[in-house]
Write a protein that holds these residues in place. Structure first.
Motif, PDB file in Angstrom:
ATOM      1  N   ALA A 262       0.789  -0.765  -0.170  1.00  0.00           N
ATOM      2  CA  ALA A 262      -0.130  -0.520   0.127  1.00  0.00           C
ATOM      3  C   ALA A 262       1.102   1.128  -0.168  1.00  0.00           C
ATOM      4  CB  ALA A 262      -1.116   0.200   0.739  1.00  0.00           C
ATOM      5  N   LEU A 263       1.782   0.568   0.400  1.00  0.00           N
ATOM      6  CA  LEU A 263       2.835   2.490   0.654  1.00  0.00           C
ATOM      7  C   LEU A 263       3.666   2.652  -0.807  1.00  0.00           C
ATOM      8  CD1 LEU A 263       4.316   1.733   4.220  1.00  0.00           C
ATOM      9  CD2 LEU A 263       2.968   3.556   3.444  1.00  0.00           C
ATOM     10  N   ILE A 264       4.020   1.224  -1.880  1.00  0.00           N
ATOM     11  CA  ILE A 264       4.138   1.740  -3.169  1.00  0.00           C
ATOM     12  C   ILE A 264       3.187   2.700  -3.972  1.00  0.00           C
ATOM     13  CG2 ILE A 264       4.983   0.839  -4.794  1.00  0.00           C
ATOM     14  CD1 ILE A 264       6.235  -1.659  -3.745  1.00  0.00           C
ATOM     15  N   LEU A 265       3.570   3.977  -4.383  1.00  0.00           N
ATOM     16  CA  LEU A 265       2.760   4.660  -5.587  1.00  0.00           C
ATOM     17  C   LEU A 265       1.229   4.619  -4.499  1.00  0.00           C
ATOM     18  CD1 LEU A 265       4.454   4.523  -8.369  1.00  0.00           C
ATOM     19  CD2 LEU A 265       4.885   6.298  -6.591  1.00  0.00           C
ATOM     20  N   PRO A 266       0.975   4.826  -3.396  1.00  0.00           N
ATOM     21  CA  PRO A 266      -1.081   4.672  -3.401  1.00  0.00           C
ATOM     22  C   PRO A 266      -1.729   5.219  -4.470  1.00  0.00           C
ATOM     23  CG  PRO A 266       0.592   5.796  -0.966  1.00  0.00           C
ATOM     24  CD  PRO A 266       1.805   5.862  -2.669  1.00  0.00           C
ATOM     25  N   ASP A 267      -2.668   4.212  -3.686  1.00  0.00           N
ATOM     26  CA  ASP A 267      -3.700   4.622  -5.540  1.00  0.00           C
ATOM     27  C   ASP A 267      -3.393   4.417  -7.470  1.00  0.00           C
ATOM     28  OD1 ASP A 267      -5.573   5.207  -3.300  1.00  0.00           O
ATOM     29  OD2 ASP A 267      -4.638   7.169  -2.419  1.00  0.00           O
TER      30      ASP A 267
END
Length: 260
Positions: free
Chosen positions: A80-85
């Motif tokens: 989730a922390l990798i380029l969120p959304d």
């Protein structure tokens, strides 16, 4: 001396935006103790077209099945922390032994909880695809692990239809020490441990600098060599539509992707 503040003007027109800063995106989840995967991916994957975006998760040595399994709950948050959304074109969890202990399906499910639909790459899965790309079934395996940690690796490849002609481990418990094994030493180990009847050698562990040694190992044994970081890098490149041959990283980097 009083200096008057300059007038700040808002430009009336915003520049047109590219669809993405870089055309393709590869997510990479690595251990907090990992010295090797990021440099390998900078060399083998990152380019002006492909971006590599990294998240680290907590990990504590020694490298035992019990400690490896403890990373599973952290995978969703890391993804989730990798380029969120934003969408990724591939995401790799860079730990071979943990992938075997936790399971490819469980890792995929944990990552998809944060990044639905993204192709998930694990080192053992990518290694199998690489070995199948060469049409090999009888292999030698070299790991830096203890016997206890190596056993699930042997079982994994046998369960997926490979015949293990020889399996050698080095007895290391700390992945930071594994990263300090010189590539030249890996070439000699490949020469010493590859069985005469093996069709290829798999060198396990993302901590090892084995991607640097792959061409030398292949020269030493006269057969294909597949290593953990080399295999996941190859898999990610092909998922990004990059079919460029990179023989400087071994024969696998000249092969098309063989999917399950």
């Amino acid at each position: 001396m009083i200096v008057n503040a300059p007038e700040i003007r808002l430009h009336p027109d915003r520049p047109l935006l590219d669809a993405r800063p870089l055309e393709k995106r590869v997510g990479l989840i690595i251990l907090a103790t990992d010295h090797t995967t990021e440099p390998d991916y900078r060399r083998m994957v990152a380019s002006e077209r492909i971006g590599v975006y990294v998240a680290r998760i907590a990990y504590a040595n020694p490298t035992t099945p019990q400690n490896l399994r403890k990373m599973q709950p952290a995978l969703t948050e890391a993804a989730a922390l990798i380029l969120p959304d934003e969408k990724l074109d591939a995401i790799s969890y860079s730990c071979t032994s943990a992938s075997v202990v936790i399971g490819d399906d469980e890792i995929e499910a944990a990552i998809h909880a944060a990044k639905p639909g993204v192709p998930v790459v694990t080192p053992p899965q990518a290694a199998m695809r690489g070995l199948r790309a060469f049409g090999t079934r009888r292999i030698s395996v070299l790991t830096p692990y203890t016997v206890e940690t190596s056993r699930p690796m042997a079982d994994y490849f046998v369960r997926h239809g490979f015949e293990i002609a020889s399996f050698t481990c080095l007895g290391f418990e700390d992945d930071r020490e594994m990263a300090r094994i010189p590539p030249a030493a890996l070439v000699e180990l490949a020469r010493e441990t590859t069985h005469p009847e093996a069709e290829a050698l798999f060198v396990s562990c993302t901590a090892l600098r084995s991607a640097l040694a792959a061409p030398g190992m292949e020269d030493a044994i006269g057969r294909p060599v597949v290593t953990s970081n080399q295999a996941t890098a190859w898999n990610c490149l092909r998922l990004c539509g990059d079919d460029t041959h990179h023989p400087q990283w071994g024969r696998l980097m000249t092969m098309p992707l063989s999917r399950d």
